[in-house]
Design a protein around this motif. Sequence first.
Motif, PDB file in Angstrom:
ATOM      1  N   ASP A  88     -12.586   0.597   3.051  1.00  0.00           N
ATOM      2  CA  ASP A  88     -12.084  -0.760   2.959  1.00  0.00           C
ATOM      3  C   ASP A  88     -12.882  -1.533   1.914  1.00  0.00           C
ATOM      4  O   ASP A  88     -14.087  -1.320   1.763  1.00  0.00           O
ATOM      5  CB  ASP A  88     -12.181  -1.454   4.325  1.00  0.00           C
ATOM      6  CG  ASP A  88     -11.181  -0.903   5.322  1.00  0.00           C
ATOM      7  OD1 ASP A  88     -10.189  -0.281   4.893  1.00  0.00           O
ATOM      8  OD2 ASP A  88     -11.381  -1.101   6.534  1.00  0.00           O
TER       9      ASP A  88
ATOM     10  N   THR B 186      -3.836  -4.047  -6.568  1.00  0.00           N
ATOM     11  CA  THR B 186      -5.240  -4.112  -6.159  1.00  0.00           C
ATOM     12  C   THR B 186      -6.050  -5.108  -6.975  1.00  0.00           C
ATOM     13  O   THR B 186      -6.809  -5.899  -6.410  1.00  0.00           O
ATOM     14  CB  THR B 186      -5.884  -2.718  -6.243  1.00  0.00           C
ATOM     15  OG1 THR B 186      -5.035  -1.774  -5.574  1.00  0.00           O
ATOM     16  CG2 THR B 186      -7.260  -2.716  -5.610  1.00  0.00           C
TER      17      THR B 186
ATOM     18  N   TRP C 111      -3.941  -2.246   3.255  1.00  0.00           N
ATOM     19  CA  TRP C 111      -3.452  -0.930   2.831  1.00  0.00           C
ATOM     20  C   TRP C 111      -2.002  -0.846   3.296  1.00  0.00           C
ATOM     21  O   TRP C 111      -1.713  -1.059   4.471  1.00  0.00           O
ATOM     22  CB  TRP C 111      -4.251   0.187   3.481  1.00  0.00           C
ATOM     23  CG  TRP C 111      -5.647   0.348   2.952  1.00  0.00           C
ATOM     24  CD1 TRP C 111      -6.797  -0.026   3.575  1.00  0.00           C
ATOM     25  CD2 TRP C 111      -6.032   0.951   1.716  1.00  0.00           C
ATOM     26  NE1 TRP C 111      -7.879   0.307   2.792  1.00  0.00           N
ATOM     27  CE2 TRP C 111      -7.442   0.908   1.643  1.00  0.00           C
ATOM     28  CE3 TRP C 111      -5.321   1.519   0.655  1.00  0.00           C
ATOM     29  CZ2 TRP C 111      -8.150   1.412   0.552  1.00  0.00           C
ATOM     30  CZ3 TRP C 111      -6.033   2.033  -0.425  1.00  0.00           C
ATOM     31  CH2 TRP C 111      -7.427   1.972  -0.471  1.00  0.00           C
TER      32      TRP C 111
ATOM     33  N   LEU D  26      -3.552  -0.216  -1.924  1.00  0.00           N
ATOM     34  CA  LEU D  26      -4.376  -1.370  -1.573  1.00  0.00           C
ATOM     35  C   LEU D  26      -3.837  -2.594  -2.293  1.00  0.00           C
ATOM     36  O   LEU D  26      -3.855  -2.656  -3.520  1.00  0.00           O
ATOM     37  CB  LEU D  26      -5.842  -1.121  -1.951  1.00  0.00           C
ATOM     38  CG  LEU D  26      -6.819  -2.259  -1.665  1.00  0.00           C
ATOM     39  CD1 LEU D  26      -6.842  -2.633  -0.179  1.00  0.00           C
ATOM     40  CD2 LEU D  26      -8.219  -1.868  -2.137  1.00  0.00           C
TER      41      LEU D  26
ATOM     42  N   ASN E  97      -5.109   5.390  -1.297  1.00  0.00           N
ATOM     43  CA  ASN E  97      -6.015   6.193  -0.461  1.00  0.00           C
ATOM     44  C   ASN E  97      -5.368   7.547  -0.200  1.00  0.00           C
ATOM     45  O   ASN E  97      -4.241   7.814  -0.635  1.00  0.00           O
ATOM     46  CB  ASN E  97      -6.402   5.451   0.825  1.00  0.00           C
ATOM     47  CG  ASN E  97      -5.228   5.179   1.747  1.00  0.00           C
ATOM     48  OD1 ASN E  97      -4.162   5.802   1.661  1.00  0.00           O
ATOM     49  ND2 ASN E  97      -5.398   4.226   2.645  1.00  0.00           N
TER      50      ASN E  97
ATOM     51  N   ASN F 162     -11.092   5.543  -0.450  1.00  0.00           N
ATOM     52  CA  ASN F 162     -10.747   5.733   0.959  1.00  0.00           C
ATOM     53  C   ASN F 162     -11.541   4.869   1.923  1.00  0.00           C
ATOM     54  O   ASN F 162     -11.595   5.160   3.112  1.00  0.00           O
ATOM     55  CB  ASN F 162     -10.921   7.210   1.336  1.00  0.00           C
ATOM     56  CG  ASN F 162      -9.816   8.046   0.756  1.00  0.00           C
ATOM     57  OD1 ASN F 162      -8.648   7.848   1.062  1.00  0.00           O
ATOM     58  ND2 ASN F 162     -10.166   8.964  -0.129  1.00  0.00           N
TER      59      ASN F 162
ATOM     60  N   GLU G 141      -1.399   5.273   0.844  1.00  0.00           N
ATOM     61  CA  GLU G 141      -1.209   3.823   0.947  1.00  0.00           C
ATOM     62  C   GLU G 141      -1.785   3.149  -0.296  1.00  0.00           C
ATOM     63  O   GLU G 141      -2.771   3.618  -0.873  1.00  0.00           O
ATOM     64  CB  GLU G 141      -1.921   3.272   2.186  1.00  0.00           C
ATOM     65  CG  GLU G 141      -1.386   3.842   3.490  1.00  0.00           C
ATOM     66  CD  GLU G 141      -2.276   3.504   4.671  1.00  0.00           C
ATOM     67  OE1 GLU G 141      -1.725   3.204   5.747  1.00  0.00           O
ATOM     68  OE2 GLU G 141      -3.516   3.552   4.519  1.00  0.00           O
TER      69      GLU G 141
ATOM     70  N   TRP H 109      -6.335  -8.799   2.120  1.00  0.00           N
ATOM     71  CA  TRP H 109      -6.015  -7.494   1.563  1.00  0.00           C
ATOM     72  C   TRP H 109      -5.390  -6.634   2.645  1.00  0.00           C
ATOM     73  O   TRP H 109      -5.517  -6.918   3.831  1.00  0.00           O
ATOM     74  CB  TRP H 109      -7.266  -6.811   0.981  1.00  0.00           C
ATOM     75  CG  TRP H 109      -8.343  -6.587   2.003  1.00  0.00           C
ATOM     76  CD1 TRP H 109      -9.329  -7.457   2.351  1.00  0.00           C
ATOM     77  CD2 TRP H 109      -8.496  -5.441   2.853  1.00  0.00           C
ATOM     78  NE1 TRP H 109     -10.103  -6.920   3.352  1.00  0.00           N
ATOM     79  CE2 TRP H 109      -9.618  -5.689   3.667  1.00  0.00           C
ATOM     80  CE3 TRP H 109      -7.809  -4.241   2.982  1.00  0.00           C
ATOM     81  CZ2 TRP H 109     -10.058  -4.770   4.618  1.00  0.00           C
ATOM     82  CZ3 TRP H 109      -8.249  -3.325   3.921  1.00  0.00           C
ATOM     83  CH2 TRP H 109      -9.368  -3.591   4.715  1.00  0.00           C
TER      84      TRP H 109
END
Length: 175
Positions: free
Chosen positions: A125, A64, A138, A46, A40, A123, A44, A136
Motif C-alpha cells: 500500500d 497512480t 486498488w 492503483l 499489483n 504490491n 489491480e 487511494w
Amino acid sequence: MALQEVILVDELDNEIGREEKLKAHLDGVLHRAFSVFILNDKGELLLQQRASGKYHSPGLWTNTCCSHPSPGEELQASAQKRLQEEMGFTCPLIWLFKFKYKIAFDNNLTEHELDHVFVGRYNQDPTPNPEEVESWAWVNLDSLKTDLEENPEKYTYWFRYVYDTFYNTYCLQEN
C-alpha cells in the motif's frame, strides 16, 4: 518557492522551449507530461483521488500519478521521482506509449499535453502525500472499465481518454 517550468514541444515531441507551468496552462500550449500506472500482482490498478486543493480536477479519481518532467530531467527519472513525491514509493517503470490531448477547464486553464505513459508493479500500500492525494484504492481493471463508462464524472479527463488504450496495450497482452 521557485516557479515550475514545463517543456514546450511540437507535435512530434521535439522540445521547442520552456514556460512557467501555470502560464502554459493559461495559454493552452502543448507541453510534455507523463502518467504512471501501477499494477499489483492481483491485476489491480492503483488509483489516486486528487487532493481538493489541486488547481484543476480536484477530488477526481485518476491513474497512480502524473506530472510534468522538469527541463533537463530525463523523463523516466522524473516519473519515478514524482511517484515517490505523490504516492510515497518508487518501483521500476516501463515506457508504454504516448498520446496527445487537449481539454479546457471551467477555471480558464487548458491541459494540452503530449503525455508519456509508464507502467510499473508494486504490491504494497502507498503512503501518499496528503497535499497531492485525497485518497487511494486498488481497483480491479474490468470493474474500473465498467465504472468509467457508468460514472465518467468521477474521473479526470485524461484518465478517461487513455484508459482503453492502456488496457488494450498492456493489460490484455499480460493476460
